[in-house]
Every structure is written in structure tokens, then in C-alpha cells.
Scaffold this active site. Sequence first.
Site, PDB file in Angstrom:
ATOM      1  N   LYS A 289      35.726  31.319 -82.947  1.00 33.69           N
ATOM      2  CA  LYS A 289      35.582  29.872 -83.056  1.00 33.69           C
ATOM      3  C   LYS A 289      35.171  29.517 -84.494  1.00 33.69           C
ATOM      4  O   LYS A 289      34.289  30.147 -85.071  1.00 33.69           O
ATOM      5  CB  LYS A 289      34.526  29.383 -82.061  1.00 33.69           C
ATOM      6  CG  LYS A 289      34.547  27.887 -81.803  1.00 33.69           C
ATOM      7  CD  LYS A 289      33.652  27.526 -80.627  1.00 33.69           C
ATOM      8  CE  LYS A 289      33.760  26.050 -80.301  1.00 33.69           C
ATOM      9  NZ  LYS A 289      32.913  25.667 -79.150  1.00 33.69           N
ATOM     10  N   GLU A 375      28.975  23.177 -62.168  1.00 32.17           N
ATOM     11  CA  GLU A 375      28.075  22.132 -61.689  1.00 32.17           C
ATOM     12  C   GLU A 375      27.817  22.221 -60.193  1.00 32.17           C
ATOM     13  O   GLU A 375      26.695  21.954 -59.735  1.00 32.17           O
ATOM     14  CB  GLU A 375      28.641  20.749 -62.040  1.00 32.17           C
ATOM     15  CG  GLU A 375      28.576  20.395 -63.511  1.00 32.17           C
ATOM     16  CD  GLU A 375      29.709  20.988 -64.334  1.00 32.17           C
ATOM     17  OE1 GLU A 375      29.709  20.810 -65.568  1.00 32.17           O
ATOM     18  OE2 GLU A 375      30.603  21.643 -63.735  1.00 32.17           O
ATOM     19  N   ARG A 403      31.450  16.464 -60.748  1.00 31.95           N
ATOM     20  CA  ARG A 403      32.062  17.664 -60.186  1.00 31.95           C
ATOM     21  C   ARG A 403      31.167  18.343 -59.158  1.00 31.95           C
ATOM     22  O   ARG A 403      31.632  19.187 -58.403  1.00 31.95           O
ATOM     23  CB  ARG A 403      32.419  18.637 -61.317  1.00 31.95           C
ATOM     24  CG  ARG A 403      33.463  18.064 -62.255  1.00 31.95           C
ATOM     25  CD  ARG A 403      33.960  19.063 -63.264  1.00 31.95           C
ATOM     26  NE  ARG A 403      32.998  19.338 -64.322  1.00 31.95           N
ATOM     27  CZ  ARG A 403      33.274  20.033 -65.417  1.00 31.95           C
ATOM     28  NH1 ARG A 403      34.474  20.538 -65.586  1.00 31.95           N
ATOM     29  NH2 ARG A 403      32.363  20.230 -66.338  1.00 31.95           N
TER      30      ARG A 403
END
Length: 642
Positions: A289, A375, A403
Site C-alpha cells: 500500500k 460488524e 451491516r
Amino acid sequence: MSARPETPLLDQVTSPEDLKQFSDAQLTQLAHELRAETISAVSETGGHLGAGLGVVELTVALHAIFDTPRDKVIWDVGHQCYPHKILTGRRDRIRTLRMEGGLSGFTKRSESVYDPFGAAHSSTSISAALGFATARDLGGQCEGGLGDAIAVIGDGSITAGMAYEAMNNAGHLKKRLFVVLNDNDMSIAPPVGAMSEYLSRLYAGEPFQEFKAAAKGAVSLLPEPFREGAKRAKEMIKGMAVGGTLFEELGFSYVGPIDGHDMEQLLPILRTLRQRATGPVMLHIITKKGKGYAPAEGAPDKGHATAKFDVITGKQQKAPSNAPSYTSVFGKALTDLAADDPRICAVTAAMPDGTGLNLFAERYPSRCFDVAIAEQHGVTFAAALAAGGMKPFCAMYSTFLQRGYDQVVHDVAIQRLPVRFAIDRAGLVGADGATHAGSFDIAYMANLPGMVVMAAADEAELKHMVATAAAHDDGPIAFRYPRGEGVGVELPEKGEILEIGKGRMIAEGKRVALLSFGTRLEEVRKAAETLAAKGITPTIADARFAKPLDEALILDLAANHEALITIEEGAIGGFGSHVAQLLAENAVFDRGLKYRSMVLPDTFIDQASPKAMYDVAAMNAEQIETKVLDTLGITQIGEKSA
């Protein structure tokens, strides 16, 4: 502003079709130019930088080898899609990213045929790819046609249960599709959990450069030059007793891990897979990244999200802060309370920094739990912590808590377990747009029996609500607060425990009462000042609670004013609807009360500055003033409309 980079090859690209004319060596050079252009663009707009830099080579390779838009490339979440947008005819608008009227920071179906499936939440890509592959095999039709489906999902996103549901289904259906697992050892925060450790073991046992690909069970798919390296890797994997076994048991042919920045690996392997694959394939690539930009590579979050910055130094152009952010106020308040209460613990879903729990985690690591992008699990985990006698604070963004809603209902509310929901990013959030707006939590939390729902009007109120939640043991409780800085009020040394269901009077006035729920209170005050200059002095009250309502306060306001207006940063069906129900049950409307409710409109509001978004929503001070005048029937001060 830094000079824009020289991009002779990229300047020839108006669509992915143009990539077909380039040699592999030119594609490698194109990737360098694309990386430079991405850095330059984001330096001017701000946005998600690190994820896109990590997939530059992959982006070039996919568009060069596959036939987009007929072949559907589906980027999970979409943080990494800026290079993709540059290659797919949107380079001329790339410096409008995340601005009002500009390009979305995520993939968006209405923006381009090259964005076949919109995303801004994680872990949806494999399900979507399987849907496209199935539609193709059933003879479906869509813009651009239907060919192969390629899901690009990160090692953070693949920690979510939905990804495994999709892989399980794909293995059962045996549809030809491709999943590229972009393994950069980091989503927003470093990935956590057994899956992250499993992926790490795939390539930790031997120097990465010692093999080009690992293809346990799929060596025959690789080009000849890579087979020897794959055999060595396969032997190493056997010794580790892991390898691609999990993915293969789910029905995927596993290929990898390979260097996702090495075009000499990426291009031939993707070509071979496209030619040979018959069922679902998992290609595991290793990337970095922030790759190729030292300030991003060296940042703790690898340049995940940035403000505008100087390309040479990487220094971000952030305005000086005049007040602490709501998120930091929450994190510090919870950490301070935990010093005196060993039962306080915290749960978040891959967002320790974003929710302000990083300080808590540093101070009390054994009581802070990052459950990864999960979640649903996080809510139920918190419910059981509460059942076990702990005081869990479940800290999630409003848009992400959606969610876990079934678990909020089934595992928390029905069992009346005292889970404390800290709901960050309430209301409209600016550049991330509709996908990240916290529009619905008031409605979806306040309709649950036994749920207490609060909203902080300012940062001091937030500190009180953290203390109130910590002290509340009679069922679940939630408090919401927005993104960004507070209004600059003085913070108390210690939070006050509020009486459940009691609001507060802010200012006494006449004729019209303005009842605010949340941080629109500051705009209500501004509107009241303007109205006072015109001879109308509204009463102002802060509801504090949407559930239970302060019935005595509301009925008193209704009885002593000609009009009552509620203001909230939430969708239809929230606080104002509960107030209307109370007024109707008490026959208040029969006595002629003029009642209005100011809520977010019944539409998804596109990205812009928060102020501009609230202008669209008609909820800033000017619109509140207009609503008061219209409700009272005043067209000009001193006159009433006919």
C-alpha cells in the site's frame, strides 16, 4: 502546486482498448506514468491515495489483458479505483475527485460503463462477480456486454463473512470467475485475525524472490517459465501445511502468491488464467500500500486518506484545528472512564483510529477488540460481553453499523443487553458522499423496544453521553455524533450522567419552538439570531433523546407555542416521526398546533462539502429561518400570507 508529471504513454490512452497496442515493456512504463499521475491528482484533491498506488500494476494488467467493459472488473470498496478511472476515459476529470459535481471517490455505475458495480463498503465484490458470471451463463444482457467477471478484494475486506458466503456459493456453482486477492497486509488499519495470519504464512517461510508463484493444485495453469518456481513453492507450502488449501476446499483453483508489482509475473499469469480457467480461480498477489511514493509508504496508514499535499515533501495542507474532533472527544472520554471502571471495554470493526479507540487500545489493550471488517460478529460479540458482566462500547460508523442491524435487533435489543453503541459519522459526511452518510441510524435504532437513543449537540454533550452510557445498565443505549471538529465549547473535566429521557431548554421565546436533536443546534441558534433581528424570538430546546422522548418538555412546547419545528440530521422516520406520534396520541393537532419536521430529504445526496450537502438537505440556518417564516405564514415581517 507541483508540476505535473510527463506521461507520454499515458497521454495516448483514452480507453482501455488503447492498452492493447503496447508491448509488455511499454505497459510497465505505463504503470510508472499512471502512478505519477495518480500522486499528482490526489495531491490537488485529497482522497484515498495508498490503496490506489498499491494496485497500479494490477490495474494496467487487468485492462490490458481482459476485454473491459465487456469483462467486468469489480473493485472491492473502491478506495483503490483512481488509477482505474484514469485509464477508463476519466483522466480529464480526475482532479475533480470527491468534489461537488466531480468524480466519486468510489466506483459508481452512473459514472461510467467501466464501473459495472458501485461500492464504498467492503466485501461485496465476490458476490457481485458471481452474480455477473451467473447472468452471463443465463444469457443476460447489460451495457457493455457480459464476459468474464473479476473481483479485486483486499486482505482486509476478505476478513468479512460476506466474502466467504460468496466463495462458498461460487465453489458450489462452479462458475468461471476470477478473484484477485490483493494482499497488502493492511486495509485502513493493519488486518487482524486468523485469516491475516494464514495469508502471511503463505509467503513467510521462504524469501519472496525465491519463487514466482505457488499453485497448489493448479501448477498446470502456469506458463512454463514459472512452473519450476511453483514446484518449489508447493513443496514449501506442503511443509507449512497451509498453502491454498482453504480456498481450494471452497472450490477455487488457487494461484499464488505472486509479486503484484512485477509485470513480468502479472501479465503472463493473467493471460494464462484467462485462456485456461474453467471454474472459479483465486489469484493471490502481494502488494505494498502506498507503493512508489515514499511519504505514503512511510505513513502509519500507508497514505490511506490524505488532504491536499505537496508532492515533493508529502506534507498535507490541513487547516489548523480550532476544536477537538468529536471522535477524539469520545475516545478520550471513554479512556478516562475506563481508568476507574475495569468492566469498560471497547469493540470496533477494523477502525480503531477512525473511531478514536487507538488511545483506549494503547492504554488498555486487553480490553479493546478489533474484530476486523465484521460488524455482525462485533455486535454479537459485544452482546455476549454484556451478558458476561462487562460494559462493552461498540464503536462503529453509522453507515457501517447498518451491516450489523439484525444482530442489534436479535442479539442485543430482544435480550435487553446493555451494549453501548457509539455511532460515529452521524449525518452528512462530505466528500465520501451517500455511501458513507449516517442518515438512517436514528430511525433504525429508535424503533427498537427498550433502546435508548441520544444525540450530542456539541462536544461537551458528547462527553456527558459517554458517561451516561457507561452508567446505564438497563438495556441497550446508543449515542450519535458527527464527523469533524466540535463547535469549540469548553469541555467539562468529567462527564455528567444525564437523566434518561430528559432534554434541556436553551432559550425561552414566543410563538415558535425549535426542538433540535443533534448538532444542528448550532444552526438553530444562528437562525434564531437572524429571526430575533426581525422581531421573532423562537424558543430553543435540545431534545438530547429521541428515545425515550422527553414527553413533558415536548407537550409543554406544543401547548405554549403556535408552532413547533423539530430539526435532526437523519432520514424520515426518526426523531420527528416519534414526536409526531406523541403529539397525535395526545390530540395536540386537534388544538391547532402547526407542526413541522426538518429531516434529510428522501434522496441520496451526492458528495460535496458538508455545508453544501446540508444546503441541498435544506437544513442550514437560512433554511431553518425560512421554515419558521413559512410555518407562521409570514411572507414579509409584519405580514401574514392569505
